[in-house]
Design an enzyme around this catalytic site. Structure first.
Site, PDB file in Angstrom:
ATOM      1  N   THR A 353       0.833  -1.201   0.000  1.00 21.39           N
ATOM      2  CA  THR A 353       0.000   0.000   0.000  1.00 21.39           C
ATOM      3  C   THR A 353       0.868   1.252   0.000  1.00 21.39           C
ATOM      4  O   THR A 353       1.902   1.294   0.655  1.00 21.39           O
ATOM      5  CB  THR A 353      -0.877  -0.030   1.265  1.00 21.39           C
ATOM      6  OG1 THR A 353      -1.606  -1.249   1.275  1.00 21.39           O
ATOM      7  CG2 THR A 353      -1.758   1.136   1.394  1.00 21.39           C
ATOM      8  N   VAL A 354       0.200   2.276  -0.550  1.00 24.31           N
ATOM      9  CA  VAL A 354       0.894   3.567  -0.478  1.00 24.31           C
ATOM     10  C   VAL A 354      -0.053   4.583   0.117  1.00 24.31           C
ATOM     11  O   VAL A 354      -1.256   4.563  -0.133  1.00 24.31           O
ATOM     12  CB  VAL A 354       1.399   4.077  -1.849  1.00 24.31           C
ATOM     13  CG1 VAL A 354       2.540   3.205  -2.354  1.00 24.31           C
ATOM     14  CG2 VAL A 354       0.278   4.160  -2.886  1.00 24.31           C
TER      15      VAL A 354
END
Length: 534
Positions: A353-354
């Site tokens: 995830t970012v």
């Protein structure tokens, strides 16, 4: 030269700006956001530009084929966007079990759900942006077309993924992953330039069509052709029906501050539940064993309940309001004793995830998160497009009695969560931590660091973290104080120090002074984090 070796502790300080700020895990992506802001865009345009750039410059964590959520502060109001995608209509429990699976596979064609990322960008641009989607995606297209050199943490996880995929992704449907992300028969090295022309073309098509090509046009056709050829389940008809959802954010008041999250199917309410439980206990004392013990126990209880109940909100066996109520918090707090315990799920009452944060000089602020779930996601890439498809469906249960049971057109329990903080109706700012099931634990610890311990944004991020894993097992970072680890062990916690801090999440914070408008921010030292200012 070993770019991951540094025997000296580095110190970062809080960053300050007046006109704009972008904080995220990749310097080039943060720069893309500020570039768009300088061209007349607002915080929403900057968030879109940063998010699109992240699909190029950090493909180890997110991509065009993933999900997204956002909390957007505009005109003194907080808006929530759920851009997570449901399962395909052809995907059922019977289909999966007939294929020989006892639980949802982690990789491959089966766990792929409908991507929400392109629709999120288009919807945010349409509703709140000042610039066109074409303008906002221009930096990302440039990075994909011209290439960029890999940063250290990016290179580390790219190489680890390649080693793992080389032994497990041996069938034909995975060929395009290697063609795209290992074009020379290996992972690119730190500092080496990597480019993806197909990714650039896909972004250009999304930009010019406001994402219509992805869901109803040429890209949707390419996705369906690949799925039909390889026995996948996602179809153009699934993509055509997809729409993002604007939702009312949920919150709890913690010591005078309102902490905001996206409602289920996201796991953000686990943070709110943990804060509510913890607020029933002793005041927080920095570096205190009892304080840490109670925080860990509160998080355990909230997490075990979240995993038991969170799914699509209309299919939850208990309503969100009750889980955020004083009654729930009081009953769960009563379960916390002086020693570590293994929690059982809450008795139902009768009856990965970012992450990025942006802010502009007008007071607009965005908390945005997008993910392919587990690293590169499913391992499935649509040839010559740069589209790595997520594996979010891996979280579905194949037990039809489970609240999170797989159904066609259903959204799974989703790990990615943006956070936002307000006080007395005014924005304090966006915050978030990426990293699977660490995310609500990271949110919880960042809020306590900020409100209880009064740490500045950078110190709140740098503070050593703990992570509850299961039972009484708690992982702690390499720099977690040894005397506290030993003391927690004496209370029954199975404390396990780690050699690496990669699993403890990667966060960003931007706070706004309501009187001066000055922005202060911190960025993650556990990754290639950057905060770019204007």
């Amino acid at each position: 030269m070993d770019y991951l070796y540094n025997p000296y502790p580095s110190i970062k300080h809080t960053a300050f700006a007046k006109n704009g700020m972008v904080a995220t895990s990749q310097p080039l992506a943060a720069q893309a956001g500020i570039e768009i802001m300088r061209q007349g865009g607002n915080a929403i345009d900057a968030a879109i530009a940063t998010a699109a750039a992240l699909t190029v410059v950090e493909p180890t964590s997110n991509g065009i084929g993933g999900d997204a959520f956002a909390l957007v502060w505009v005109n003194n109001k907080l808006h929530g966007l759920n851009a997570s995608g449901p399962s395909p209509e052809a995907l059922t429990i019977d289909v999966v079990t007939a294929a020989g699976h006892e639980k949802m596979p982690t990789h491959g064609l089966t766990p792929i759900t409908i991507p929400g990322v392109p629709a999120a960008w288009a919807e945010l641009s349409k509703k709140f942006g000042k610039l066109s989607l074409k303008e906002s995606l221009a930096p990302a297209i440039r990075y994909a077309e011209e290439g960029y050199p890999l940063t250290p943490i990016l290179g580390k996880y790219w190489k680890l993924a390649y080693k793992r995929f080389s032994t497990s992704f041996t069938t034909e449907e995975f060929d395009a992953w290697f063609e795209t992300f290992a074009p020379d028969g290996r992972a690119p090295e730190i500092g080496e330039v990597w480019k993806s022309p197909g990714h650039a073309e896909t972004l250009r098509s999304i930009a010019e069509s406001n994402a219509e090509s992805f869901y109803k046009g040429e890209i949707a056709d390419k996705i369906e052709d690949f799925m039909v050829q390889h026995g996948g389940y996602l179809r153009k008809s699934d993509l055509e029906k997809y729409k993002v959802e604007w939702v009312e954010p949920i919150s709890t008041n913690y010591r005078g501050y309102d902490v905001w999250e996206i409602p289920p199917n996201g796991q953000g309410m686990v943070t709110l539940m943990a804060l509510n439980i913890y607020s029933q206990l002793s005041p927080a004392v920095p570096g205190d064993t009892k304080t840490l013990h109670e925080q860990i126990e509160a998080m355990k209880l909230a997490f075990i309940d979240g995993k038991a109940f969170i799914t699509e909100e209309n299919e939850m066996p208990i309503d969100v309001e009750h889980l955020l109520s004083d009654e729930y918090a009081e009953k769960r707090a009563e379960k916390i004793t002086k020693e570590a315990s293994i929690p059982e799920p809450y008795d139902l009452p009768k009856g990965g995830t970012v992450y990025l944060a942006t802010a502009d000089g007008e007071g607009n602020m965005v908390s945005f998160i997008q993910s392919n779930y587990m690293g590169f996601g499913s391992g499935i890439v649509i040839p010559n497009t740069g589209i790595a498809l997520q594996n979010r469906g891996a979280d579905f249960s194949l037990d039809p009695t489970d609240p999170n049971a797989l159904k066609p057109g259903k959204r799974s329990y989703n790990t990615i969560i943006p956070g936002f903080l307000t006080k007395d109706g005014q924005a304090v700012g966006p915050f978030g931590v990426m990293g699977g099931y660490m995310q609500p634990q990271g949110h919880f610890q960042m809020i306590i660091n900020t409100i209880d311990y009064e740490l500045n944004p950078q110190a709140a991020l740098d503070s050593p973290r703990w992570q509850w894993i299961k039972g009484n097992t708690v992982h702690v970072e390499p720099n977690f104080p040894n005397h506290l680890a030993q003391a927690l062990t004496r209370l029954g916690h199975d404390i396990q120090p780690t050699l690496d801090n990669g699993s403890f999440g990667r966060g960003q914070i931007i706070w706004r002074n309501p009187e001066t408008g000055v922005l202060s921010g911190g960025t993650e030292t556990r990754t290639d984090g950057a905060i770019v200012l204007w």
